[in-house]
Design a protein around this motif. Structure first.
Motif, PDB file in Angstrom:
ATOM      1  N   HIS A   1      43.233   2.225  44.067  1.00 47.06           N
ATOM      2  CA  HIS A   1      44.642   1.918  44.296  1.00 47.06           C
ATOM      3  C   HIS A   1      45.441   1.972  42.987  1.00 47.06           C
ATOM      4  O   HIS A   1      46.468   2.624  42.877  1.00 47.06           O
ATOM      5  CB  HIS A   1      44.772   0.532  44.957  1.00 47.06           C
ATOM      6  CG  HIS A   1      46.185   0.081  45.114  1.00 47.06           C
ATOM      7  ND1 HIS A   1      46.641  -1.108  44.601  1.00 47.06           N
ATOM      8  CD2 HIS A   1      47.253   0.680  45.699  1.00 47.06           C
ATOM      9  CE1 HIS A   1      47.927  -1.226  44.874  1.00 47.06           C
ATOM     10  NE2 HIS A   1      48.327  -0.158  45.542  1.00 47.06           N
ATOM     11  N   GLN A   2      44.907   1.291  41.960  1.00 43.45           N
ATOM     12  CA  GLN A   2      45.603   1.238  40.662  1.00 43.45           C
ATOM     13  C   GLN A   2      45.796   2.620  40.046  1.00 43.45           C
ATOM     14  O   GLN A   2      46.746   2.849  39.311  1.00 43.45           O
ATOM     15  CB  GLN A   2      44.798   0.410  39.664  1.00 43.45           C
ATOM     16  CG  GLN A   2      44.928  -1.076  39.879  1.00 43.45           C
ATOM     17  CD  GLN A   2      44.125  -1.832  38.855  1.00 43.45           C
ATOM     18  OE1 GLN A   2      43.412  -1.234  38.050  1.00 43.45           O
ATOM     19  NE2 GLN A   2      44.224  -3.143  38.886  1.00 43.45           N
ATOM     20  N   SER A   3      44.855   3.522  40.361  1.00 42.37           N
ATOM     21  CA  SER A   3      44.907   4.825  39.702  1.00 42.37           C
ATOM     22  C   SER A   3      46.154   5.610  40.106  1.00 42.37           C
ATOM     23  O   SER A   3      46.495   6.589  39.467  1.00 42.37           O
ATOM     24  CB  SER A   3      43.642   5.619  40.019  1.00 42.37           C
ATOM     25  OG  SER A   3      43.602   5.960  41.379  1.00 42.37           O
ATOM     26  N   PHE A   4      46.835   5.163  41.180  1.00 39.25           N
ATOM     27  CA  PHE A   4      48.059   5.845  41.601  1.00 39.25           C
ATOM     28  C   PHE A   4      49.315   5.137  41.097  1.00 39.25           C
ATOM     29  O   PHE A   4      50.422   5.446  41.521  1.00 39.25           O
ATOM     30  CB  PHE A   4      48.098   5.951  43.133  1.00 39.25           C
ATOM     31  CG  PHE A   4      47.007   6.816  43.691  1.00 39.25           C
ATOM     32  CD1 PHE A   4      47.049   8.196  43.531  1.00 39.25           C
ATOM     33  CD2 PHE A   4      45.924   6.257  44.348  1.00 39.25           C
ATOM     34  CE1 PHE A   4      46.037   9.005  44.030  1.00 39.25           C
ATOM     35  CE2 PHE A   4      44.908   7.055  44.846  1.00 39.25           C
ATOM     36  CZ  PHE A   4      44.962   8.430  44.688  1.00 39.25           C
ATOM     37  N   LEU A   5      49.151   4.136  40.223  1.00 40.26           N
ATOM     38  CA  LEU A   5      50.301   3.362  39.743  1.00 40.26           C
ATOM     39  C   LEU A   5      50.571   3.634  38.261  1.00 40.26           C
ATOM     40  O   LEU A   5      49.680   4.060  37.530  1.00 40.26           O
ATOM     41  CB  LEU A   5      50.045   1.864  39.949  1.00 40.26           C
ATOM     42  CG  LEU A   5      49.693   1.423  41.374  1.00 40.26           C
ATOM     43  CD1 LEU A   5      49.393  -0.062  41.415  1.00 40.26           C
ATOM     44  CD2 LEU A   5      50.807   1.783  42.345  1.00 40.26           C
ATOM     45  N   THR A   6      51.801   3.328  37.840  1.00 39.14           N
ATOM     46  CA  THR A   6      52.151   3.529  36.430  1.00 39.14           C
ATOM     47  C   THR A   6      51.629   2.368  35.587  1.00 39.14           C
ATOM     48  O   THR A   6      51.464   1.256  36.073  1.00 39.14           O
ATOM     49  CB  THR A   6      53.674   3.604  36.231  1.00 39.14           C
ATOM     50  OG1 THR A   6      54.245   2.418  36.791  1.00 39.14           O
ATOM     51  CG2 THR A   6      54.266   4.824  36.887  1.00 39.14           C
ATOM     52  N   ASP A   7      51.420   2.657  34.309  1.00 41.84           N
ATOM     53  CA  ASP A   7      51.081   1.603  33.357  1.00 41.84           C
ATOM     54  C   ASP A   7      52.372   0.996  32.818  1.00 41.84           C
ATOM     55  O   ASP A   7      53.397   1.666  32.767  1.00 41.84           O
ATOM     56  CB  ASP A   7      50.296   2.204  32.188  1.00 41.84           C
ATOM     57  CG  ASP A   7      48.845   2.406  32.557  1.00 41.84           C
ATOM     58  OD1 ASP A   7      48.265   1.528  33.209  1.00 41.84           O
ATOM     59  OD2 ASP A   7      48.296   3.479  32.215  1.00 41.84           O
TER      60      ASP A   7
END
Lengths: 301, 340
Positions: B61-67
């Motif tokens: 899931h996180q891999s599709f979000l911005t840092d």
């Protein structure tokens, strides 16, 4: 006590007979060849360890002396390793013991239940459960590390014991289940039946018959799980987040320092020896069981 | 299935004069046994779901979000965790970094973003070379241990020592030996800076890994060898097969299942290698494995690190799956057989 482990180790006798040296005149070259390769293996395995031993007892000024024997012997390296002023090595040993004990206890208690069910009971989806457990042990540590780091960071768990112990269950529990299932599958469970025919309650049958038989297998598994925890580095080094208060010995050794202008090789070897010697003693005392434990999960027939 | 058959058989074996027993046996019908099994297995599955399942789902899931970071377009600090689509993946796979004008350019050399493919190459390279060496040497060890008469106990002890030493200590030990002034250079009469130049550093890691894990592979192969009946060799001998023929026509095919499982397990371990290169060379000089790259990225941006760890996990899965198919390795067969 040793009967169950004897059955899990493949009997060496028939195989050995096949290559038994033929008695007669002349030199048996195949025996000589085996002796030579045996020596090569022993030297290969022991030479680096021997060098660690030599350096651990060698004066730091003679770090690069290639004298193959024990020379410039000193105990300073050990004194140094345990000096809390220079590094947190002593503390890290306690941390390793504590984390290892917790991880082993949790994995064993939960693992014994699961392994008993897998080895002994019939239920739908057994293959699926085995696949899940084997699959879980194959995930790379980094796959769970990133989200755990973030999660623990938001919980202010980084650098705490629970942050180091809990994620280790991800590989220690599959290891425990896997090894125990192999051991349990070979247990003479019909003795339990027999005890109940003789009038024992199921609790008595378990306590008086099965538990003593299973104890060596459980002990071996616990040792393997504890060793795995004692060796763990990736999760510990990241999740301890620089806190030497909770970091285990592997992290302390990787970061071993000796103050400015010193290459702390001999001191590191002394610390490494302290971490290693208990393991070697355990492994040597229990070598047959450890080997059967290592091969039990992997290969049968 | 087989266990149920077992139960029936045991029930049939009961002597007729045991009424109390017969009742308990009849009580242990399949649904009840299954319910008990699920209860016993539930804690293990729940715990694994918590420490493996949840983190992996969260990582994907996180891999599709911005840092979090400065928004290049507005110049304002952004908390991150906005939908980012596949940008984290293209960052690694196509080595594209954000440029000051808000677009994307190829990452400058030295940036972590430009190291993805080299780390994949390093990881796969280590795996191929180390596992090949370990398999060949491990086979030699296993054959010797299988034949050894006198030194059997000694070899058994010796072979467990490299396995028993923690990897962190092993790495330090080899670091000391591979020092420019260390014992290996002195023995070889060379002056390599083993841990700080490209190929020596890579060789050092493969050598240390081979030393440490060959015993493990040898033990697994030995277990396979010990299951080959001696008569098979006798028969081959009588038929006039020489030692090499006996090895290729009897030993290899019969030990192959054990060998395949050992190779797959070792490959899985080497593909996720972290401790050894991280401690021995710090991942510098062309020894950055995928796992090292993930940890390096971790504190710089957890969401893009998640994309990287997901890629690493997919890479390992694909290679392991391919190996299992290629070698026809039966990872579950052994266990299923034991369970039966």
């Amino acid at each position: 006590m040793t009967t169950t482990t004897a059955t899990t180790t493949a009997p060496p006798v028939p195989a050995a007979l096949a290559s038994a040296p033929r008695r007669g005149r002349g030199i048996n070259w195949s025996t000589v060849g085996t002796a030579v390769t045996t020596m090569i293996i022993v030297v290969w395995c022991l030479a680096p360890f021997y060098w660690m031993l030599v350096l651990a007892f060698r004066d730091n000024d003679h770090t690069f002396s290639t004298d193959p024997w024990f020379s410039h012997v000193t105990l300073d390296n050990f004194r140094y390793a345990f000096n809390a002023e220079y590094n947190p090595f002593a503390r890290s040993l306690l941390n390793s013991l504590l984390i290892g004990a917790v991880v082993t206890a949790v994995s064993m208690v939960i693992g014994v239940f699961a392994a008993y069910a897998l080895a002994r009971l019939s239920f739908r989806g057994k293959g699926f459960v085995l696949t899940v457990i084997l699959g879980a042990s194959m995930f790379p540590g980094v796959a769970i590390l990133t989200p755990l780091f973030q999660l623990f960071s938001s919980w202010h768990w980084l650098g705490t014991y629970q942050a180091l112990a809990l994620p280790q269950v991800s590989f220690s529990l599959p290891l425990a289940v896997y090894t125990l299932t192999s051991f349990f599958a070979e247990m003479p469970w019909n003795l339990e039946e027999a005890a109940r025919v003789d009038g024992a309650t199921s609790g008595q049958a378990f306590r008086l018959v099965i538990l003593p038989l299973a104890a060596p297998a459980m002990f071996t598994t616990a040792i393997l799980v504890f060793l795995a925890s004692w060796n763990e580095y990736l999760l510990s080094s990241v999740l301890s987040n620089g806190s030497t208060e909770v970091a285990p010995s592997t992290v302390a050794i990787a970061n071993f320092t000796a103050g400015p202008h010193i290459v702390p090789y001999t001191q590191t070897m002394a610390a490494g020896l302290i971490v290693t010697v208990p393991l070697i003693v355990v492994v040597l005392l229990l070598q047959r069981r450890i080997v059967s434990g290592l091969t039990a999960g992997g290969i049968k027939g | 299935m087989t266990v149920a058959g077992h139960v029936e058989r045991r029930a049939g074996e009961n002597p007729p004069g045991g009424p109390r027993r017969t009742r308990t046996r009849r009580g242990a019908t399949r649904p009840r046994e299954a319910r008990r099994a699920y209860l016993l297995i539930a804690p293990a599955l729940l715990l694994l779901a918590l420490v493996v399942g949840y983190p992996i789902v969260k990582a994907v899931h996180q891999s599709f979000l911005t840092d979090p970071g400065l928004d290049k377009a507005t110049g304002m600090f952004d908390e991150g965790n906005n939908w980012f689509g596949l940008h984290n993946y293209t960052h690694w796979l196509l080595q594209q970094c954000a440029s000051p004008d808000g677009g994307y350019t190829s990452c400058p050399s030295g940036a972590l973003g430009s190291q993805f493919w080299s780390s994949v190459g390093v990881t796969v390279g280590f795996t191929v070379v180390a596992v090949a060496l370990e398999t060949v040497i491990g086979m030699g060890f296993a054959l010797t241990m299988h034949r050894a008469f006198r030194g059997r106990a000694l070899v058994r002890v010796a072979i467990l020592i490299p396995w028993a030493i923690p990897t962190a200590v092993t790495s330090k030990l080899w670091q000391v030996m591979f020092d420019p002034q260390g014992v290996i250079n002195k023995l070889l009469g060379t002056h390599y800076a083993w841990t700080s130049s490209l190929w020596p550093a890579r060789s050092a890691i493969v050598i240390a890994d081979t030393w440490k894990t060959t015993p493990f592979i040898a033990l697994l192969i030995l277990a396979g060898l010990q299951n080959i009946p001696a008569e098979t060799y006798e028969a081959a001998k009588i038929d006039g097969a020489n030692a090499w023929r006996r090895f290729t026509s009897v030993t290899l095919p019969l030990v192959k299942p054990a060998l395949a499982v050992a190779v797959v397990f070792r490959a899985l371990d080497t593909l996720r290698m972290y401790d050894l290169p991280q401690i021995l060379t710090g991942g510098s000089n062309g020894t950055t494995t995928s796992s090292i790259l993930v940890v390096d990225q971790l504190t710089r941006g957890a969401n893009s690190a998640s994309a990287l760890s997901t890629l690493t996990f997919v890479l390992i899965f694909v290679i392991a799956f391919g190996l299992v198919r290629l070698l026809n390795a039966n990872l579950f067969g052994a266990q299923a057989k034991a369970v039966r």
